[in-house]
Structure formats: structure tokens, C-alpha cells
Scaffold this motif. Structure first.
Motif, PDB file in Angstrom:
ATOM      1  N   LEU A 176     -58.870  46.577-139.580  1.00 57.20           N
ATOM      2  CA  LEU A 176     -58.927  45.264-140.248  1.00 57.20           C
ATOM      3  C   LEU A 176     -60.344  44.918-140.528  1.00 57.20           C
ATOM      4  N   SER A 177     -61.138  45.137-139.424  1.00 52.89           N
ATOM      5  CA  SER A 177     -62.917  44.635-139.550  1.00 52.89           C
ATOM      6  C   SER A 177     -63.428  45.611-140.429  1.00 52.89           C
ATOM      7  N   GLY A 178     -63.129  46.961-140.282  1.00 50.76           N
ATOM      8  CA  GLY A 178     -63.767  47.848-141.336  1.00 50.76           C
ATOM      9  C   GLY A 178     -63.356  47.510-142.309  1.00 50.76           C
ATOM     10  N   LEU A 179     -62.541  47.352-143.084  1.00 49.56           N
ATOM     11  CA  LEU A 179     -61.962  47.140-144.485  1.00 49.56           C
ATOM     12  C   LEU A 179     -62.590  45.809-144.811  1.00 49.56           C
ATOM     13  N   LEU A 180     -62.661  44.759-144.025  1.00 47.36           N
ATOM     14  CA  LEU A 180     -63.320  43.677-144.655  1.00 47.36           C
ATOM     15  C   LEU A 180     -64.845  43.953-144.741  1.00 47.36           C
ATOM     16  N   ALA A 181     -65.568  44.596-143.601  1.00 46.98           N
ATOM     17  CA  ALA A 181     -66.763  44.965-143.976  1.00 46.98           C
ATOM     18  C   ALA A 181     -67.196  45.865-145.095  1.00 46.98           C
ATOM     19  N   ALA A 182     -66.288  46.721-145.652  1.00 49.21           N
ATOM     20  CA  ALA A 182     -66.391  47.691-146.582  1.00 49.21           C
ATOM     21  C   ALA A 182     -66.160  46.926-147.783  1.00 49.21           C
ATOM     22  N   LYS A 183     -65.241  45.893-148.084  1.00 50.82           N
ATOM     23  CA  LYS A 183     -64.909  45.168-149.029  1.00 50.82           C
ATOM     24  C   LYS A 183     -66.336  44.398-149.466  1.00 50.82           C
ATOM     25  N   SER A 184     -66.798  43.818-148.397  1.00 49.09           N
ATOM     26  CA  SER A 184     -67.912  42.942-148.832  1.00 49.09           C
ATOM     27  C   SER A 184     -69.411  43.627-148.952  1.00 49.09           C
ATOM     28  N   LEU A 185     -69.153  45.001-149.049  1.00 45.97           N
ATOM     29  CA  LEU A 185     -70.563  45.793-149.447  1.00 45.97           C
ATOM     30  C   LEU A 185     -70.233  46.419-150.571  1.00 45.97           C
ATOM     31  N   ALA A 186     -69.046  46.177-151.099  1.00 44.45           N
ATOM     32  CA  ALA A 186     -68.470  47.073-152.316  1.00 44.45           C
ATOM     33  C   ALA A 186     -69.486  46.633-153.509  1.00 44.45           C
ATOM     34  N   LYS A 187     -70.011  45.624-153.826  1.00 46.03           N
ATOM     35  CA  LYS A 187     -70.662  45.440-154.953  1.00 46.03           C
ATOM     36  C   LYS A 187     -72.455  45.479-154.937  1.00 46.03           C
ATOM     37  N   SER A 460     -59.573  34.134-136.161  1.00 42.02           N
ATOM     38  CA  SER A 460     -60.118  32.998-136.779  1.00 42.02           C
ATOM     39  C   SER A 460     -61.521  33.211-136.839  1.00 42.02           C
ATOM     40  N   LYS A 461     -61.977  33.884-135.963  1.00 45.41           N
ATOM     41  CA  LYS A 461     -63.466  34.088-135.797  1.00 45.41           C
ATOM     42  C   LYS A 461     -64.139  35.179-136.527  1.00 45.41           C
ATOM     43  N   LEU A 462     -63.221  35.902-136.932  1.00 50.37           N
ATOM     44  CA  LEU A 462     -63.424  37.326-137.505  1.00 50.37           C
ATOM     45  C   LEU A 462     -64.448  37.296-138.645  1.00 50.37           C
ATOM     46  N   ALA A 463     -64.164  36.725-139.635  1.00 48.55           N
ATOM     47  CA  ALA A 463     -65.114  36.456-140.773  1.00 48.55           C
ATOM     48  C   ALA A 463     -66.499  36.046-140.600  1.00 48.55           C
ATOM     49  N   ASN A 464     -66.694  34.902-139.580  1.00 47.00           N
ATOM     50  CA  ASN A 464     -67.818  34.532-138.953  1.00 47.00           C
ATOM     51  C   ASN A 464     -68.638  35.805-138.571  1.00 47.00           C
ATOM     52  N   ASP A 465     -67.885  36.401-137.660  1.00 45.15           N
ATOM     53  CA  ASP A 465     -68.266  37.692-136.912  1.00 45.15           C
ATOM     54  C   ASP A 465     -69.018  38.563-137.765  1.00 45.15           C
ATOM     55  N   ILE A 466     -68.220  38.942-138.857  1.00 46.22           N
ATOM     56  CA  ILE A 466     -68.943  39.976-139.758  1.00 46.22           C
ATOM     57  C   ILE A 466     -70.106  39.206-140.768  1.00 46.22           C
ATOM     58  N   ASP A 467     -69.761  38.123-141.173  1.00 47.03           N
ATOM     59  CA  ASP A 467     -70.729  37.568-141.992  1.00 47.03           C
ATOM     60  C   ASP A 467     -72.094  37.458-141.357  1.00 47.03           C
ATOM     61  N   SER A 468     -72.057  37.074-140.320  1.00 45.26           N
ATOM     62  CA  SER A 468     -73.254  36.909-139.526  1.00 45.26           C
ATOM     63  C   SER A 468     -74.105  38.153-139.240  1.00 45.26           C
ATOM     64  N   LYS A 469     -73.258  39.192-138.683  1.00 47.43           N
ATOM     65  CA  LYS A 469     -73.844  40.373-138.511  1.00 47.43           C
ATOM     66  C   LYS A 469     -74.240  41.261-139.766  1.00 47.43           C
ATOM     67  N   LEU A 470     -73.653  40.939-140.869  1.00 47.41           N
ATOM     68  CA  LEU A 470     -73.999  41.647-142.032  1.00 47.41           C
ATOM     69  C   LEU A 470     -74.934  41.089-143.051  1.00 47.41           C
ATOM     70  N   SER A 471     -75.230  39.856-142.763  1.00 50.87           N
ATOM     71  CA  SER A 471     -75.961  38.989-143.819  1.00 50.87           C
ATOM     72  C   SER A 471     -77.351  39.602-144.288  1.00 50.87           C
ATOM     73  N   PHE A 472     -77.991  40.426-143.173  1.00 52.31           N
ATOM     74  CA  PHE A 472     -79.305  40.938-143.494  1.00 52.31           C
ATOM     75  C   PHE A 472     -79.169  41.925-144.800  1.00 52.31           C
ATOM     76  N   LEU A 473     -77.907  42.474-144.779  1.00 50.08           N
ATOM     77  CA  LEU A 473     -77.722  43.371-145.915  1.00 50.08           C
ATOM     78  C   LEU A 473     -77.335  42.807-147.332  1.00 50.08           C
ATOM     79  N   ASN A 474     -77.358  41.738-147.456  1.00 49.30           N
ATOM     80  CA  ASN A 474     -76.899  41.055-148.712  1.00 49.30           C
ATOM     81  C   ASN A 474     -75.941  41.223-149.184  1.00 49.30           C
ATOM     82  N   HIS A 475     -74.770  41.169-148.449  1.00 45.82           N
ATOM     83  CA  HIS A 475     -73.309  41.676-148.646  1.00 45.82           C
ATOM     84  C   HIS A 475     -72.706  40.316-149.203  1.00 45.82           C
TER      85      HIS A 475
END
Lengths: 992, 172, 118
Positions: A176-187, A460-475
């Protein structure tokens, strides 16, 4: 109470049956089944016998963390300890259970279980010590037979390959988490690699019933859509069946890909790829692992982790038992109960260690609705049964025991974020008091941990968890995901590591580490005996030292230890998690560097000629050098060498010396540099002359030797030994760059730019005059130790008059392109004069007759020039050279240093052996004083007897006296100590 | 020139080239000498390749250049080398025969090379017209990035081993 | 396996390099004038600290050049790479290495953080 198929699972091909064999019996499964799921389908309960006590064991989990279900795969190369829960079946797969004899049902070694009170913790450290002689003859053979779990594998040549990756991001885990992260880095423009150990993406989405819908889609559709999105993105690559095993420094991930999932590997074909990945950032999304609870007989077949039971239903389409008892200390069982109900099954009972007011209302609701017997504030005290669970004892808060007849118990002791890779990366863990587990806190490298791997158990906290940790990558931010859950979003757990036994018998066992048969009693005993540091306790009890690394129990052990010591778990700490995460074959580590690619075979330009002319080769480093030449097929080494040696001293012989190092040195300070590098003084050397030179280390010991040819004060060519070529060049570069950078001097290796032919013997001059008609070789025109450049076949060659055999001889340096032509010319003109080709063995013999040392044979890094009777090679007027100062250390000026001498046996029939000790008398009663040893030894046809070179204490002063050479195989025999030159000690032949 | 293998979108050819290894510190007079002999100037930036019709000149490190000629006869080279060596502060060595020269081209060349070397071929680490010294298949190699093709050289005695590994990497 | 930044070739994998031992060990300029003890210390003795260590590397499978590096031996972090001819950098010049305790045990990165005193 047998297993039932769940045909809803999309991951099993129910229309494709697969036949396989387990312990000789044929079974049927489906394509996509693992060995475990197929055996469960066939109601097989016992899968192996435990390590020490040989207790029957069943399938405990549904993944790589499996401690019990290890089997031997017979149909391939008999790989032992294969996890039945991971290995997929294929048609014709043959499997055998391990660690039992004669059979799984009746294992004679189960007597170990009866003797188990003797096999307590520290058993290995305390036993098998006496009587002393018994170790080699009795204990060791027995232990070797009993050791290990399976049998050693057979050779099976598949190709293991490796692949290097250089990427911006690696995402470990396609759940779940890995796919969400990959999805956010797709573009983005970042190059991403997503690694997933299963054959399908999805993780918890496909392995459980916990999520009903995600983003308003059903699980399978959502996974499919994300997978398609990733496929279309240009920047993300997905590797399935790939397990990340190691997280090294710096951001270096090792992952192993199985290319033959669900297929038979074929010899000669690639079966694995070892991926070596360097990434700027590594995102760990590798999820969590469930842990067990310790109670009496918690190892009986029929006990399984609850989440694994659910995974068998969802991922592998089989319900192991339609009415299991469920025992938990946390809130995660709702999804399991629900799926059983949805599939028309019903748990026999639900036992929760928490009190009723702590249990989630949704969970209580479904239990009441379905009339499932409920026990709260209760523990499973233990299980009983002959070779499998038959009865489960439940104890309530008042101590009353209820016994349920059942064949399946699902247990859940909580969840641990899978921190193996994170701690391998040298990150720091912290204890989470709410979830009662360790989770990642500070990273050491560029590591990002998301999802449950980071200790987050709230969807419920997963989206925020990923967003806050990946934001520096401009995902692309996720912002929000809507889930419909089959479980509470507030995972809660109450501490329970072990339940109390009712009966206290010597044989009642509550296990902590199933694979190594470690019980909780062993932990307590270890601490009593003083092993209260967790690293010591681990080794003393062998807890978590099995191939599963205690994945489902090691945190429990820390919990138990913390209670015994009355310390916080964070104070107890964890042991170091070591790579690999799961067993890695040596074949995958070796990769392509096996068989013919193990080491390069270096050949000279004359190699084919050598082969055609009877050469037998030896390895000198990576080179193939002719060792001797067979003049007829059966001629052996000794015969060939005797023949070659006689021939050369009578006529002529040529040796291919191309492997020796050659270095070109030039610069305005070349002379000063050379004087510093070697012992000799090159200042007074005439241009176009050459000299034998010694190179020492700063410790004064001989490092290498060679011939230095001086073109002029600014230009030299040095030769080195074959093995020393690279070492000498590095040594020169080191001193030139780091010590004397002010000297203008440069070195180029020219070893490969020229082939070298060493031709020597009384007929040499005659032969050379015939080959090189325009060159004058008489003594006046071409003195000993001089050289010059000439033209031959439109190419420049260099001829140096020098020889290592003590006969008149020359060294010819010629370009590879015409080398063979020249070699053949030598024979065209020389054959009638008796010219032969000879190899390294004869070369060794001939030079020994002259007392010439071979660096690495007569020297071993501990001899000085004085020791080797080469003091004359030290330039007396030189102020400094490498090693000079060390020659006047107290150790190097000792009079009893070993010095080079020659030795000759008194009885000419005796053959001296290299390496033998020199002793004073033949009376060999210990202790015997060793005076020295034999460094080189040969049977000489030219002398008619054997002889040797030796290093003997104070050898120079012993010349003329007698000594003995000792031998383990026969009596010592007498030798005469003499000067090390045996032939032509006035060097008349060299300068003839 | 020999076609070693053409498969899996990778082509490897073995070439017969000439090479001079020049050691020394950069001076305008050295540059002038090189220019007069080979009609190409010495690159001043480390790892940079200067390219002309049939010749490349690469700076391997602060005191080393490789000059690789795609065609020239041996005697002319020896003469050129002798001329350069007249400067006592410079060492020029004829490296032509002691090396093998492989030209690797094709879409899949990097993914094949990634099987046998850890070297990072990405543009930011190995830009066009630069060279590098590294290990390929555990053999010391020089690689030259000439755009659509890579020139790989190594010592002759390791040549067979390197070629076999490259072919094996293409096949498996 | 470390990544080492060769001053001439850029960042490369550790397998291309050979470690050259302690840096800034001066060879006595006049070997004849030093005592046996001083000379032997130059030849045989090298320090082995836990923490900041000045060492030499050579790019043996690359450009074959020698250079210096500063490495924290408890975490293996290379803090600085500089040329052989450069001055020995002062500790202030270095990136923040996380040495905290007297024995040099950093909080993060040494891998031994799990061992606790009870």
C-alpha cells in the motif's frame, strides 16, 4: 475440520492443477500455490521436525519469516532449508521434509524431546569437552551428522547473474505505502526503482481483508490501476520476485530476484539475478511482521499466526481450517473473523487478553452477531495433542480453565515494523510504548521510512505521512485517500509476551525461538547464569540465530528479558540486525565470476606455439607459463627438466619471459629517483648498459629484483619479477606522488608492449648471428650487460646481453605483432644448432646452479641484501635509498641472521626437499634447534647430484662445515654447507 | 576490424588502433609538439576528450594523456614518439600493441555493461566526450564516451577474458 | 562498500581503491640522523584511533593517483577528500561528524547503539 478452497482469490489458477511430491507421496495443488499453501490444501499438518528436540512442526506463517516449514528441494540441486511458504510449486517438484529419520511421522530423534531437560541453554558451550580424545573420534562425527536442518546441496550449474543499478530513488516494497509513493513520483523526472518480493504488487491489500475499498475501488482494481499508471510513466521500473536483503553504506541495496518462480530452473540458464543498487534516496515501505505469543506447547502443528491464516485465505485461496480458535492481545482480528464469516465459516472461539471494555465495539458486535464464543481478559494457557493441536486450554481472569477441542489455533501477539533494513543502514530505533514495538527513529543515511515499516498503524494518517516525507522530492502530493476498512483505524495492543503454564513439568515448553528450539525457560536460565546483556544472551541461548533471524519472536524475547531484569525494553536494546535479510546463495554472490570467469587467464603472444609444441603449463599469478616441454607424450616433469637443463648448457635454449614486468621511467630527475628506488648506484653507469638491481622495502627487506637498462640519465627501463610487476609500479608511483613529488619523473608500464625472449647457451651467439645478419654479437661489439635498438622486420627491437642461466645469453624485446615470427625465426635457424624451448622449472634449476636468487622463492619478505650475499649491490656512496636506514637496525645487523648458502648431500643418492629444516645433528629428539631451511632444491644433470640453496643462521661462517637436513618421512641426512654457486663460479661463460 | 558480436541490440567490434601514452605536466611547448605531430591539441580539463577525424586525445589525469589514432603506420608513430621524448621532462610510450580496442554500440549497450561493471554510466557522471578508468568484468579498462559508441581498451593479456565476459553478458 | 570521491575521477565505488594507511606520516628527511627507535616508528608504527582518522587512498583501478581522506572510523563516513599536496585540514574544516562521547561513539551510524549498559 479440514481445509477449504477460497475460489475468490485471483492469485491462484484453480483451473491449472500442478502435481508435486512430498516425502515420496504425490499431491496436487494449483498454479500459484506455494508448497505450504498446496500442503495446507491437502491437509498436511506436519512439515518437519524441530532442530534440537525433533518435535513435530507445522506451517506457522505465510511468508519469509517462517521458522518451521523448511524443506529440501530434491528436483533441482537439492537446496536445503527452502521456505515452503515462499517457494511456488511447479509440475514435477520433488520435496522432502528435513531433520527426521526414518520418517516425519516416526522420527527416532524425538527421543531428544524426552532428554530435553539436559539440552538446556548453553548446552553447546558446556558439553562434549571430555574425555579429550572423544572429540575427534566420537563427538564431532556425531554432531556433524546431527547438525543443521537439511542435507547439503548437489552441484547444479545454473547461471547466476548480477545487475548494477544507479537510480535516484528505490522504493522497497510494492504494498500500500510503496504503491502510493510510486504513484506520487510517476510524473517526476526522478529515476525510480520499485522492488517487491512477491509475484504480485499489493502487499496488505492483497494479503489480507483489512481494506474493503480504497479510493472507492475494490482492492484488485485499485492495484491494477496503479500498476498501469506506473507502467505508463517513463521513470519507474518495477522488479517483482525481488527481495531486498541488504542495506549497505552508502545507500547501497542488494536485492535478489528469482527468475524461476513457479518454474523448474534449468541447468545452464539464468535462475537468479543479484541486483546491486546505488540510490540517492531509499524509501523503505517494507511493512510489518506479526509476532507470536509464548505459551505451553505453542509449537504444535495446528498453530499459526492469525495474519498468516488470513493471507492463506486471501492470497493463496485456501482456508486452512473452517473453524479455528483465535487468540490475540490486540485489535487486528476483525478482518479475519469477517472473512471467515463471509466465506460461510465460523471461528470456534475468540480469546482476547484485553478486558471487554478495551475491545473495539465493531469487533464485539460481529462476535455477538455471529454467536462466536467470546473469552475476554483471558489467555490460552497451553495446547495439548499428539503430534498436533487437539485441545486448547483457555484460562480466564479468575483462573478457571476451559478446554476446547480444536485442531487450529490462530495467534496474534502484535506487529513489529520490519526494521531489518533500516537498522542495517545503521539507523537508530526507538521503543514505541503505545504499539509495544521498536520503530525507526533517526536515519544515518538518506533513508525514508513510510507506512507501517515506520511504525504507522493508522490508515487515516498514511497520506500525510508519505506527503511530509517525500515533499522535498517535489512529488505529486496524495493529500487524502479514502479507505473503507474491515478493521479499526486505531490499532491497539495490550502487553502480553507469555502466558503462565498451569502444570510445571520438566517437559512443558513455551517457545520463544521456534527454529532453534529456544524456550522462554532458556532465556531465564541464561540470565540466571549471568548473561544479562542481550548480545550475550542471544549467543548463549541461540535465540534468533536461525535462518529466520527470529523475525516473529525476537522482540518478544526482549520484552521477556526486560520483565525479568525489571528494565525498560529500550534499555535492554536489540541485537544487531545483520544482512542478509533472508538466506542468499553463494552462487548469487559469485554471479558470473565462476568457472572460466573466476580469474582471467593471461597468455603471451607465443601461447599457441607453446601449446602446439608440447608445453605443460603452470600458473604464475594469472599468467599461464610453460612449466616444461614434453619431447614425447609420456615425458614427465623430472625427465623433461633433466633433458632441458643438459641441452641448454651444451647447446642453447629459449624461454618466453614476456610475463616479467617492464617499466619505462623517464624525467629530468629520473636518475635521482632510480637511485632512491633501488640499492644500486646508477650514476656512474654508462648509457646503453644494464645492471642487475635490488629493490627493498623501507624495512630493508628485499621486495623485488630486476635488470635496469640505462638509456641515459633521464631514461631507464626496469624489469621486475612476474608476480611483482604491478607491485613495483605501484611502489614507484606511491613514492613519486607522495614522498618526492618535486622530482620530475614518470613511469609507464610496458609489460604488454613487448614480448621478451631469453635465449642462452654456448651456441647462442651463432644462432643470433644467423637470425640477425646485420648485427655484430662479438664480445667487442656487444659486451655483457649492454643493450641496443635494432631493426627487425621494419620494427624496432631491443637486444640486451644478459642471462639468468649463467650461460652466454641475450634478452630480446620485440613487439607482439611480430613476436611469433621472430620466435619461429629463432627456431628456423637454431634448431640445427640444438636450440630447444624450455620452461620455468628448468629456468629455476639453471639459475640455482649459479646461486641466483628468485624473489619469493629464496626470499620471503624477511631477508636483506646482506642475508642473500648481495651486499655488493648496495651503492656505498649513496646517501639514501628506500630501505637503507633499515639495514643498520639492531635486528638487521645481528650476526645470527639466516644467510644464503648452498648445500650438497654427502650421499649423492639423497634428494633434498624444499622447505626442509637444517639442523645440527641427526639426533632428532625434541626440542630440536632449527638453524634454517631449504629454499630451493633440484636434481642437477649438469652436476650429477642434487643440490639446494638454503638460509642458515650465520651461514657465511658455516661454509665448509656439515649439517643435517631433517625430514618428517625419513631419517635426517648429512649435507655439506658451501658457497651458493655450483657452476662456473668465475662467470667465464657469461662473458665469453 | 573484426565484428565480435551483434545481438540483443548491442554491437561489439574489435579494432586495430594505435595509441600513445604521454606523461608530463601540461606546457604550451608540449601542446605545440603534440599538435605538430598529430594535428590535435591536448585537452586541459581532466577527463576531457578532444576529437578530430581519425584521432582522439583524452586527458586521463593531471599528468597523463592518451592519443588514439584510428589509422597510422608504426614507423611514423615511433618517429613521432622519439620527437616528443626529446624533451627530458616528458615520457611518451607507444601503447599500440599492448592493448585491445573494442567499440561498443547499440541501444542496449549500457544495460549489458551494467551486468559486469559497477561504473555509473549516467550522463551526469560520464558525460559525452569524456573518458574514465575503471573496472569492467574485474579488468582494468579505459572507456571513452564518443556519443553513440563507447571505446573500451584494456591490456592485451586480459583481452580474451574481457571479450568473453561481454559476449556472455549479451547472451545471458 | 563506500563511495569515495577521487579528486580526479569523481565519486567511485570503494572496490576501485586501495587504502594506503595513515596519512601525514613524514619520512625523516635525513634517515641517517634519526635513532633506531624513530626510524622504526616511521616504518612500522601507525595510529589506530576510533573517530577522526587521516588516511591515504590510491585509485588503483582508476587513475592510479594517491590522495588523502578524513574518515570517521566509527561510522565509516568520509568527511573530506583532499589532494596529497594539500595541507592537513583542521577539525573545524570538516563536516559535522557526530562524535559525541569521549570514546568517540556517535549516537547514530556506528551500529553499536543497541548495546546498552544495564
Amino acid at each position: 475440520m479440514s481445509a477449504k478452497d477460497n475460489k475468490d482469490s485471483p492469485y491462484i489458477a484453480f483451473h491449472q492443477s500442478v502435481k508435486f511430491t512430498f516425502d515420496g507421496v504425490k499431491y496436487k495443488g494449483f498454479k500459484g500455490d506455494t508448497i505450504a499453501s498446496a500442503l495446507i490444501r491437502n491437509n498436511i499438518k506436519i512439515i518437519g521436525r524441530s532442530f534440537k528436540y525433533h518435535r513435530p512442526r507445522g506451517i506457522y506463517t505465510c511468508g519469509i519469516e517462517e521458522p518451521n516449514a523448511l524443506v529440501q528441494i530434491l528436483s533441482e540441486y537439492s537446496e536445503p532449508n527452502t521456505r515452503a511458504t515462499v517457494k511456488q510449486i511447479y509440475e514435477g517438484l520433488k520435496i522432502e521434509s528435513q531433520n527426521r529419520w526414518p520418517s516425519l511421522e516416526n522420527d527416532l530423534s524425538s527421543v531428544n524431546n524426552l532428554l530435553s531437560p539436559l539440552f538446556s541453554a548453553g548446552f553447546y558451550n558446556k558439553t562434549f569437552m571430555k574425555p579429550r580424545g572423544f572429540w575427534k573420534k566420537v563427538y564431532e562425527p556425531l554432531i556433524r551428522k546431527a547438525a543443521g536442518l537439511g542435507k547439503p546441496p548437489k552441484p547444479f550449474k545454473t547461471k547466476s547473474t548480477q545487475l548494477h543499478h544507479h537510480v535516484d530513488i528505490v522504493i522497497v516494497g510494492g504494498g500500500l505505502s510503496g504503491l502510493l509513493a510510486a504513484k506520487s513520483l510517476a510524473k517526476t523526472k526522478l529515476k525510480v526503482l520499485l522492488i517487491e518480493q512477491d509475484s504480485y504488487l499489493g502487499g496488505i491489500l492483497k494479503n489480507s481483508n483489512k481494506i474493503s475499498t480504497i479510493e472507492s475501488k475494490d482492492r484488485a482494481s485499485w492495484i491494477k490501476d496503479v500498476e498501469t499508471e506506473i507502467e505508463y510513466s517513463k521513470n519507474i521500473k518495477v522488479l517483482k520476485n525481488t527481495l531486498a536483503t541488504t542495506y549497505n553504506y552508502i545507500n547501497y541495496l542488494i536485492a535478489i530476484e528469482d527468475l524461476t518462480t513457479g518454474m523448474m530452473p534449468l541447468e545452464g540458464h539464468a535462475d537468479q539475478i543479484l541486483h546491486k543498487i546505488r540510490a540517492d534516496h531509499i524509501i523503505l515501505a517494507n511493512g510489518h511482521i506479526e509476532r507470536l505469543i509464548s505459551f505451553r506447547n505453542n509449537d504444535l502443528p495446528g498453530i499459526m499466526l492469525a495474519g498468516s491464516f488470513e493471507k492463506y485465505i486471501q492470497r493463496y485461496g485456501v482456508i486452512p481450517n473452517i473453524s479455528p480458535v483465535i487468540f490475540s492481545n490486540n485489535s487486528s482480528s476483525f478482518s479475519l473473523i469477517k472473512i471467515l464469516i463471509d466465506l460461510n465459516c465460523k471461528p470456534q472461539a475468540y480469546v482476547d487478553s484485553r478486558s471487554g471494555d478495551k475491545i473495539e465495539s465493531s469487533l464485539l458486535d460481529i462476535i455477538h452477531k455471529e454467536n462466536i464464543p467470546l473469552f475476554t481478559n483471558a489467555h490460552v494457557e497451553g495446547c495439548d495433542g499428539k503430534k498436533q493441536v487437539e485441545e486448547i486450554s483457555i484460562r480466564d481472569s479468575e483462573g478457571i480453565i476451559t478446554k476446547l477441542k480444536s485442531k487450529m489455533l490462530c495467534i496474534s501477539g502484535g506487529f513489529n515494523p520490519d526494521v531489518h533494513l533500516f537498522t542495517q543502514s545503521k539507523g537508530v530505533l526507538t521503543w514505541d510504548d503505545k504499539y509495544l514495538t521498536f520503530k525507526p527513529s533517526k536515519s544515518f543515511q538518506n533513508t525514508i521510512v513510510i507506512g507501517s515499516a515506520g511504525g504507522l498503524f493508522q490508515y487515516s494518517k498514511l497520506a500525510n505521512d508519505i506527503d511530509s516525507k517525500l515533499s522535498f522530492l517535489n512529488h505529486e502530493p496524495i493529500v487524502n485517500i479514502n479507505f473503507e476498512l474491515n478493521e479499526s483505524d486505531n490499532y491497539s495492543i495490550e502487553k502480553l509476551w507469555e502466558t503462565k503454564h498451569e502444570k510445571k513439568s520438566r517437559w512443558s515448553k513455551s517457545f520463544i525461538d521456534l527454529q532453534n528450539d529456544v524456550t522462554t525457560k532458556d532465556l531465564r536460565q541464561g540470565i540466571r547464569e549471568g548473561f544479562d546483556r542481550i548480545e550475550h544472551l542471544k549467543r548463549f541461548t541461540t535465540n534468533s540465530m536461525g535462518t529466520d533471524q527470529g523475525k516473529i519472536s525476537s522482540i518478544n524475547a526482549l520484552g521477556i528479558v526486560s520483565e525479568i531484569l525489571n528494565k525498560k525494553v529500550s534499555e535492554v536494546g536489540t541485537t544487531i540486525y545483520r544482512p542478509p535479510y533472508a538466506p542468499l546463495s553463494f552462487a548469487s554472490i559469485a554471479g558470473r565470476s565462476t568457472y572460466n570467469f573466476y580469474d582471467p587467464e593471461r597468455k603471451t603472444s607465443i601461447h599457441e606455439w607453446h601449446k602446439k609444441n608440447g608445453a605443460v603449463f603452470e600458473n604464475v599469478g594469472q599468467w599461464k607459463r610453460p612449466w616444461y616441454f614434453q619431447s614425447y607424450l609420456e615425458e614427465n616433469l623430472d625427465q623433461a627438466v633433466q633433458r632441458e637443463a643438459l641441452q641448454i648448457r651444451k647447446y642453447a635454449g629459449v624461454l618466453d619471459g614476456s610475463t616479467l614486468g617492464k617499466i619505462e621511467i623517464k624525467g629530468s630527475d629520473a636518475l635521482e629517483f632510480m637511485n632512491l628506488m633501488y640499492t644500486n648506484n646508477f650514476s656512474k653507469m654508462k648509457p646503453m648498459s644494464a645492471r642487475y638491481a635490488l629493490m627493498l622495502g623501507e624495512d630493508g627487506m628485499i621486495m623485488d629484483d630486476g635488470i635496469i637498462s640505462k638509456i641515459n640519465d633521464n631514461h631507464f627501463i626496469a624489469t621486475t619479477t612476474t608476480g611483482g610487476a604491478a607491485k613495483v609500479l605501484s611502489h614507484m608511483e606511491e613514492f613519486s606522488q607522495t614522498e618526492w613529488p618535486h622530482l620530475n619523473v614518470f613511469m609507464n608500464s610496458i609489460t604488454e608492449q613487448f614480448c621478451t625472449f631469453n635465449i642462452s647457451g654456448p651456441k647462442t651467439r651463432l644462432i643470433m648471428e644467423k637470425v640477425f645478419k646485420h648485427i655484430k654479437f662479438d664480445n667487442e661489439s656487444f659486451p655483457f650487460m649492454t643493450f641496443n635498438n635494432f631493426t627487425y622486420l621494419d620494427s624496432t627491437i631491443r637486444i640486451l646481453r644478459a642471462s639468468f642461466t649463467g650461460e652466454l645469453g641475450y634478452e630480446i624485446y620485440v613487439r607482439p605483432s611480430i613476436a611469433l615470427k621472430l620466435w619461429e625465426d629463432l627456431f628456423r635457424f637454431g634448431k640445427d644448432e640444438g636450440l630447444i624451448a624450455y620452461g620455468t622449472e628448468t629456468m629455476h634449476l639453471l639459475r640455482a646452479e649459479k646461486g641466483y636468487i628468485i624473489v619469493g622463492q629464496d626470499t620471503d619478505g624477511s631477508v636483506t641484501p646482506q642475508d642473500m650475499d648481495l651486499e655488493w649491490m648496495i651503492g656505498k656512496s649513496k646517501k639514501d635509498f628506500i630501505g637503507k636506514r633499515s639495514l643498520t637496525r639492531s635486528d638487521t645487523i645481528r650476526s645470527d641472521r639466516k644467510q644464503l648458502v648452498g648445500i650438497k648431500p654427502i650421499n649423492q643418492k639423497n634428494i633434498i626437499e624444499e622447505g626442509q629444516h637444517i639442523i645440527l645433528s641427526s639426533n632428532v629428539k625434541p626440542p630440536v634447534k632449527m638453524l634454517g631451511h631449504v629454499t630451493s632444491s633440484y636434481m642437477s644433470p649438469n652436476l650429477g647430484h642434487s643440490f639446494g640453496m638454503a638460509v642458515i643462521k650465520d651461514g657465511k661462517n658455516l661454509i665448509g662445515s656439515r649439517a643435517y637436513v631433517s625430514s618428517s618421512s625419513r631419517d635426517a641426512y648429512e649435507v655439506e654447507i658451501m658457497k651458493s654457486v655450483f657452476i662456473d663460479d668465475e662467470n667465464k661463460r657469461l662473458v665469453s | 576490424m573484426k565484428n565480435l558480436i551483434s545481438s540483443n541490440s548491442v554491437d561489439i567490434k574489435e579494432l586495430n588502433l594505435n595509441q600513445i601514452l604521454v606523461r608530463g605536466l601540461y606546457t604550451p611547448s608540449l601542446n605545440k609538439q603534440i599538435k605538430s605531430q598529430f594535428k590535435i591539441s591536448l585537452p586541459q580539463n581532466n577527463l576531457q576528450i578532444n576529437q578530430d577525424k581519425n584521432i582522439i586525445c583524452s586527458k586521463n589525469s593531471f599528468d597523463q594523456w592518451s592519443i588514439i589514432l584510428f589509422q597510422q603506420l608504426e614507423f611514423e608513430i615511433d618517429n613521432a614518439i622519439a620527437k616528443i621524448n626529446e624533451d627530458e621532462k616528458i615520457l611518451a610510450t607507444n601503447y599500440s600493441e599492448g592493448q585491445i580496442y573494442l567499440e561498443i554500440s547499440g541501444e542496449n549497450k549500457i544495460s549489458i555493461l551494467n551486468k559486469i561493471t559497477h561504473f555509473d554510466f549516467r550522463e551526469k557522471h560520464f558525460p559525452l566526450s569524456t573518458s574514465a578508468q575503471t573496472l569492467i568484468g574485474r579488468v582494468d579498462c579505459n572507456i571513452y564516451n564518443l556519443g553513440n559508441r563507447l571505446l573500451v581498451t584494456c591490456n592485451r593479456s586480459f583481452g580474451d577474458h574481457l571479450k568473453d565476459q561481454l559476449i556472455d553478458a549479451i547472451k545471458f | 562498500m563506500l563511495i569515495i570521491n577521487c579528486p580526479y575521477c569523481g565519486p567511485r565505488e570503494q572496490c576501485e581503491f586501495t587504502n594506503g594507511g595513515e596519512a601525514h606520516v613524514a619520512r625523516p628527511s635525513d634517515p641517517e640522523k634519526v635513532s633506531d627507535k624513530e626510524w622504526s616508528e616511521y616504518v612500522f608504527f601507525r595510529s589506530n584511533p576510533k573517530g577522526i582518522y587521516f588516511e591515504r587512498w590510491v585509485h588503483s583501478h582508476g587513475c592510479k593517483k594517491w590522495f588523502n581522506a578524513v574518515r570517521d572510523t566509527s561510522t565509516d563516513k568520509v568527511l573530506k577528500v583532499y589532494e596529497i599536496k594539500d595541507e592537513k585540514p583542521s577539525l573545524a574544516d570538516l563536516e559535522n561528524s557526530n562524535l559525541t562521547t569521549p570514546s568517540g561513539e556517535p549516537e547514530v551510524g556506528s551500529g553499536n547503539f543497541t548495546v546498552r549498559k544495564i
